[in-house]
Scaffold this active site. Sequence first.
Site, PDB file in Angstrom:
ATOM      1  CG  ASN A 192      -1.941  -1.098   1.183  1.00  0.00           C
ATOM      2  OD1 ASN A 192      -2.444  -1.443   0.109  1.00  0.00           O
ATOM      3  ND2 ASN A 192      -2.259  -1.677   2.327  1.00  0.00           N
ATOM      4  CD  GLU A 276      -7.304  -5.311   0.899  1.00  0.00           C
ATOM      5  OE1 GLU A 276      -6.174  -4.932   1.216  1.00  0.00           O
ATOM      6  OE2 GLU A 276      -7.905  -6.244   1.467  1.00  0.00           O
ATOM      7  CG  ASP A 355      -6.146 -11.605   3.328  1.00  0.00           C
ATOM      8  OD1 ASP A 355      -4.965 -11.837   3.037  1.00  0.00           O
ATOM      9  OD2 ASP A 355      -6.527 -10.514   3.777  1.00  0.00           O
ATOM     10  CD  GLU A 383      -3.892  -9.436   7.905  1.00  0.00           C
ATOM     11  OE1 GLU A 383      -3.020  -9.609   7.025  1.00  0.00           O
ATOM     12  OE2 GLU A 383      -4.941  -8.801   7.711  1.00  0.00           O
ATOM     13  CD  GLU A 501      -7.430 -26.284  11.237  1.00  0.00           C
ATOM     14  OE1 GLU A 501      -6.614 -27.161  11.556  1.00  0.00           O
ATOM     15  OE2 GLU A 501      -7.948 -26.205  10.101  1.00  0.00           O
ATOM     16  CD1 TRP A 531     -14.813  -5.516   5.353  1.00  0.00           C
ATOM     17  CD2 TRP A 531     -13.155  -5.372   3.857  1.00  0.00           C
ATOM     18  NE1 TRP A 531     -14.223  -4.284   5.495  1.00  0.00           N
ATOM     19  CE2 TRP A 531     -13.192  -4.167   4.594  1.00  0.00           C
ATOM     20  CE3 TRP A 531     -12.181  -5.510   2.862  1.00  0.00           C
ATOM     21  CZ2 TRP A 531     -12.320  -3.105   4.358  1.00  0.00           C
ATOM     22  CZ3 TRP A 531     -11.301  -4.457   2.634  1.00  0.00           C
ATOM     23  CH2 TRP A 531     -11.379  -3.282   3.369  1.00  0.00           C
TER      24      TRP A 531
HETATM   25  C1  GCV Z   1      -1.175  -4.686   2.760  1.00  0.00           C
HETATM   26  C2  GCV Z   1      -5.155  -7.951   3.778  1.00  0.00           C
HETATM   27  C3  GCV Z   1      -4.574  -7.156   4.907  1.00  0.00           C
HETATM   28  C4  GCV Z   1      -4.096  -5.799   4.441  1.00  0.00           C
HETATM   29  C5  GCV Z   1      -3.087  -6.012   3.310  1.00  0.00           C
HETATM   30  C6  GCV Z   1      -3.777  -6.785   2.194  1.00  0.00           C
HETATM   31  C7  GCV Z   1      -2.841  -7.103   1.037  1.00  0.00           C
HETATM   32  O1  GCV Z   1      -6.368  -7.411   3.377  1.00  0.00           O
HETATM   33  O2  GCV Z   1      -5.518  -7.043   5.932  1.00  0.00           O
HETATM   34  O3  GCV Z   1      -3.495  -5.165   5.540  1.00  0.00           O
HETATM   35  O4  GCV Z   1      -2.573  -4.789   2.828  1.00  0.00           O
HETATM   36  O5  GCV Z   1      -4.243  -7.996   2.709  1.00  0.00           O
HETATM   37  O6  GCV Z   1      -2.355  -8.216   1.007  1.00  0.00           O
HETATM   38  O7  GCV Z   1      -2.617  -6.264   0.203  1.00  0.00           O
END
Ligand code: GCV
Length: 668
Positions: A192, A276, A355, A383, A501, A531
């Site tokens: 980003n 996004e 994701d 994450e 898990e 989302w």
């Molecule tokens: C860098 C997910 C994450 C975002 C990330 C995105 C991506 O949505 O929550 O933080 O952005 O993946 O891989 O681009």
Amino acid sequence: MGDNKWSQLWLDYEAKKGAAKNAEEDKLKIDFEGFDPENRVIKSAVKELNKAFTDTDKKIVISFVRNDEIKKEGYSACGVIGGSDNRKVDADTTELVVSSSDENGALYGAFHIIRSKLMGEDLSCLCATKAPSNPLRMMNHWDNMDGSIERGYSGRSFFYENDDIVINERTVDYARLMASIGINGVVINNVNVKWAASDLITTRFFDKVKELSDIFGDYGIKLYLSLNFASPIEIGGLSICDPLDKEVIEWWKNKIKEVYEHLPELGGFLVKADSEGRPGPFTYGRTQADGANMLGDIIAPYGGIIIWRCFVYNCTQDWRDTKTDRARAGYDYFKGLDGEYHDNVILQIKNGPMDFQIREPISPLIGGLTRTNQMLEVQIAQEYTGHQIDLCYLIPMFKEILEFKTYCAEENDTVADVVSGRTMGNSLAGMAAVINTGNDYNWTGNDLAAANLYGFGRLAYDTDLDSEEIAREWVKLTFNLEKELEDKLVDMLLNSREIYEKYTSPLGIGWMVTPGDHYGPSVDGYEYSRWGTYHRADHLGLGVDRTDKGTGYAQQYYPENAQMYNDPKTCPENLLLFFHHIPYTWKLKSGQSLIQYIYDVHFEGYSKAQELLESWKSFEGKVPERTYNCVMHRFEMQVNNAHEWCDQVNSYFYRKSGIPDEKNRPIY
Ligand code: GCV
């Protein structure tokens, strides 16, 4: 390491040195045949060996020998007792020969020797021949220039502070650590690309990026930058960034020329477009290939590459719409353009179609594309897998991904084959990980999360290594444990993914996390949002129908896999709810009903998390105090997290289904 501000992780030579700590330093002699001792990478290899071997009580000769028969970036490292005939050394000397066809191979050979030494192996018996499974082995930093890290759980960035680049000894240690596990490419900024990061390709930052690139270059690592597709607008003053517009193309030509004048060794760019909220070619009615190829063509004369991410989906979905399926998006957007991407463009594909959940099927795009360079993206930043608080050793998951048979060819059709370039015979291929580092003392927040950092590099270099082997190596290199505790820690690592898990989101359903932050439970947190991440639970059942009668996602696989996933009876049970909407009364293979399984597995996961904490107690006094306390604190948080998950998920599904737990445990 005393007062140091960061640890040396698996390269902590001091902590490993034995009785001969103060041995004479001239015991190590290094020779060269066909390699220039002044070469920057060779110099790094020599420096590293000198650091690692100051405690040797025997004489050691290490010879770097150029051998063009060895594969690119590969090496052989062999010990010869008493020296080989043609290289005459004394009988009490251990001679080690590192053969390789290039400097990176020589460096990796040196690190192999160091690894073996640190693990206490007899170097005179060493005999290893290795070549990288993947041509590109990359780390992707999601570091922002204000010092924050998107999805970072280990402190702040060590690359940036206050919109500037930081370069110090830690930068060098970072490069050493990465080279020691075979990493040969690093993207230094978040995909980003916003604010100051858009200026990384301007004179504002060229000098410092060059300095970083030089440090990396000493360790055989190429620096890459994430690129803002809207740069022509944001830094160029144009009104559009249409990839087919002449003025835009001209702007990029000049920009990339300027970039390479300042950064001649730049590997290329990573691009997140139309994803996004990030800008991209769709705005102008152009395709992803139009965008990637435009940049690819311009960067080609400089030897650069464009790595184009496939994480493109509709993030403004209406939850009422049950036909639109985020899981389908990557394939739907990219498959139709297979073969249209130019030779220096690689598509970087996340391992799963959603994701980075704790369990997802493999993205059908991998191997679905048969005429396009492909690269696998995984996430070692945890994450959705516990924020480096909860223990979650991810290498077993990565092994599963790599071993998945796509059926894209008659042979060489696993994910490992596709992303290594073996399937199509292409050389632009590989693996990338969203890295889990920050400026914490231990680099990874939780000391045990360094196993993922180490493991990813080792696996990307050699996909044949198994998860246990990698875990054991890391444990041996990082700690000085007796065999019993070593085994215990290896077991804790190996079981950790399943434990996570169990108490979170079972049978492939995923999500159910706290929105935004993604740690801790919130069963409906994403259920009615934009989302595309739904569990579709009602009072009768749970799961997403992705069969031919549902969203049709299962049909994106080759027939063998499509059929397997399409039928709930043949679908692997651990993905059942990813592909099917299943009644709570459905009988699983174990004979349990789905609802009873949900209850049982959550109680079990919670209790296993408590066991992890109990096990860790036996490491007190056996690992450095700092590590012990840090990890203990995290296990305490993990137990609380598991407790929350267990109570919230079980209560939610009890209230939804109205079916009581057969074992009458407390459900609220
Ligand atoms: C860098 C997910 C994450 C975002 C990330 C995105 C991506 O949505 O929550 O933080 O952005 O993946 O891989 O681009």
